[in-house]
Design a protein around this motif. Structure first.
Motif, PDB file in Angstrom:
ATOM      1  N   HIS A 173      -1.125   5.652   4.591  1.00  0.00           N
ATOM      2  CA  HIS A 173      -1.731   5.338   3.299  1.00  0.00           C
ATOM      3  C   HIS A 173      -0.672   5.524   2.217  1.00  0.00           C
ATOM      4  O   HIS A 173       0.038   6.538   2.191  1.00  0.00           O
TER       5      HIS A 173
ATOM      6  N   HIS B  24      -0.139   5.390  -1.978  1.00  0.00           N
ATOM      7  CA  HIS B  24      -0.792   5.363  -3.287  1.00  0.00           C
ATOM      8  C   HIS B  24       0.295   5.322  -4.355  1.00  0.00           C
ATOM      9  O   HIS B  24       1.265   6.074  -4.293  1.00  0.00           O
TER      10      HIS B  24
ATOM     11  N   GLN C  44      -1.678  -4.812   5.872  1.00  0.00           N
ATOM     12  CA  GLN C  44      -3.006  -4.299   5.528  1.00  0.00           C
ATOM     13  C   GLN C  44      -4.080  -4.926   6.409  1.00  0.00           C
ATOM     14  O   GLN C  44      -5.016  -4.247   6.846  1.00  0.00           O
TER      15      GLN C  44
ATOM     16  N   SER D  41      -2.699   1.179   4.280  1.00  0.00           N
ATOM     17  CA  SER D  41      -3.608   0.915   3.158  1.00  0.00           C
ATOM     18  C   SER D  41      -2.827   1.202   1.883  1.00  0.00           C
ATOM     19  O   SER D  41      -2.070   2.171   1.810  1.00  0.00           O
TER      20      SER D  41
ATOM     21  N   ALA E 191      -2.929   1.433  -2.429  1.00  0.00           N
ATOM     22  CA  ALA E 191      -3.780   1.603  -3.606  1.00  0.00           C
ATOM     23  C   ALA E 191      -2.904   1.900  -4.822  1.00  0.00           C
ATOM     24  O   ALA E 191      -1.861   2.546  -4.702  1.00  0.00           O
TER      25      ALA E 191
ATOM     26  N   THR F 136      -3.143   3.249  -8.944  1.00  0.00           N
ATOM     27  CA  THR F 136      -3.961   3.887  -9.976  1.00  0.00           C
ATOM     28  C   THR F 136      -3.207   3.923 -11.302  1.00  0.00           C
ATOM     29  O   THR F 136      -2.020   4.272 -11.329  1.00  0.00           O
TER      30      THR F 136
ATOM     31  N   ILE G  37      -5.949  12.361  -6.281  1.00  0.00           N
ATOM     32  CA  ILE G  37      -5.863  11.413  -5.175  1.00  0.00           C
ATOM     33  C   ILE G  37      -5.423  12.064  -3.868  1.00  0.00           C
ATOM     34  O   ILE G  37      -5.559  11.462  -2.800  1.00  0.00           O
TER      35      ILE G  37
END
Length: 245
Positions: free
Chosen positions: A2, A4, A26, A32, A34, A36, A74
Motif C-alpha cells: 500500500h 499513500h 492496481q 493500492s 491513495a 490525501t 493514515i
C-alpha cells in the motif's frame, strides 16, 4: 503493498496512477495507491499549512502539525511503514533503493512545497529522505511519482516478463545492452548477426560485453567497485587504448 501520498495537489497524481503499469498493478492487486490533501489536517479555518520561518528569510515553511497529524491518521492501523520525505537534500535515489523499498508492505510519501519543511518533520517523523537528483522542483510530487513508478514495477507479477526488472540498467550494476526487434534490416541498418544466430551462449556473451562497453563509455563511475573478470578488464584496457590513439 500500500502506498499513500500526502500532497497539497492530489489531482497531479490522477493521470499517473490511472495509466500504464501503475494502473495495471492496481488491477492485479499488487499495490493500492491513495493520495490525501494534507490541508485537511491544518487544524485552522483557513487551511493554512505553512508559515514564516523563525529568524526571518525568504519563502514559507511547512508547519509540523498538518503532516504529523496526517501521517498519524493514515497509519493508525499500520505496523511500521516507511515514511519518505521527498527533498533535494535527501539520499540520491538509485535502483538499489527502489529494490529495497519494493520489499516493504507500506510506504508513505510526503510531498512538500514552499521553502522547505519544519526541521521537526525531518528529525522526528520521517524514516527516509529521498532526492531524485541535484536540482530543485517546485514540489515533491514529480519526485514521488518517479520513485513510486520505479518501486511498483518491481513488485511480483506487475511486469509481464519476470526477467524484465532483473535485466534493467543498474540492476546488474551495468547499463543495459542494446535491444533490437523486427525488421532485421531497416533501410540498410541491420541487426547484429549474433542476435540472429540462435546461439544463446554467444548472445549472452555479446550482451554482457555490450553492457560493459556502454557502461564504460557513458557511466564509468559505475565500474569503480565492480568485480570484473580478467577478460572483461582486458576488454576495457583495449577500449581505453583505442580511445587514446
Amino acid at each position: 503493498m500500500h502506498i499513500h501520498v500526502l500532497s497539497l495537489f492530489p489531482d497531479m497524481f490522477s493521470g499517473v496512477f490511472g495509466s500504464s503499469i501503475l494502473k495495471k498493478a492496481q488491477e492485479k492487486q499488487a499495490v493500492s495507491l491513495a493520495v490525501t490533501d494534507f490541508r485537511a489536517y491544518s487544524g485552522n479555518k483557513h487551511n493554512q499549512v505553512d508559515d514564516y520561518p523563525y529568524g526571518g528569510g525568504a519563502g514559507m515553511v511547512l508547519k509540523p502539525e498538518p503532516l504529523f497529524q496526517a501521517v498519524e491518521a493514515i497509519t493508525a492501523n499500520s505496523k511500521k511503514p516507511r515514511i519518505i520525505l521527498m527533498c533535494p537534500q535527501g539520499e540520491r535515489f538509485t535502483q538499489a533503493k527502489a529494490e529495497e523499498l519494493a520489499l516493504e508492505e507500506e510506504l508513505v510519501f510526503l510531498c512538500g512545497h514552499y521553502e522547505g519543511y519544519d526541521e521537526r518533520i525531518r528529525e522526528h517523523l520521517v524514516t527516509d529522505e529521498i532526492s531524485i537528483g541535484d536540482f530543485v522542483l517546485t514540489g515533491g510530487e514529480l519526485g514521488a511519482m518517479t520513485v513510486i513508478d520505479s518501486v511498483v514495477r518491481l513488485l511480483p507479477g506487475v511486469l509481464g516478463n519476470g526477467e524484465s526488472p532483473v535485466q534493467d540498467s543498474f540492476s546488474t550494476g551495468l547499463l543495459e545492452h542494446p535491444q533490437y526487434t523486427r525488421p532485421a534490416d531497416f533501410r540498410g541498418l541491420k541487426v547484429p548477426d549474433v542476435l540472429l544466430s540462435g546461439n544463446h551462449a554467444n548472445i549472452e556473451q555479446w550482451r554482457r560485453e555490450q553492457s560493459l562497453y556502454r557502461t564504460w563509455s557513458r557511466r564509468p563511475d559505475l565500474l569503480v567497485n565492480m568485480d570484473l573478470s580478467p577478460a572483461e578488464q582486458k576488454l576495457m584496457t583495449k577500449w581505453e587504448n583505442v580511445k587514446n590513439n
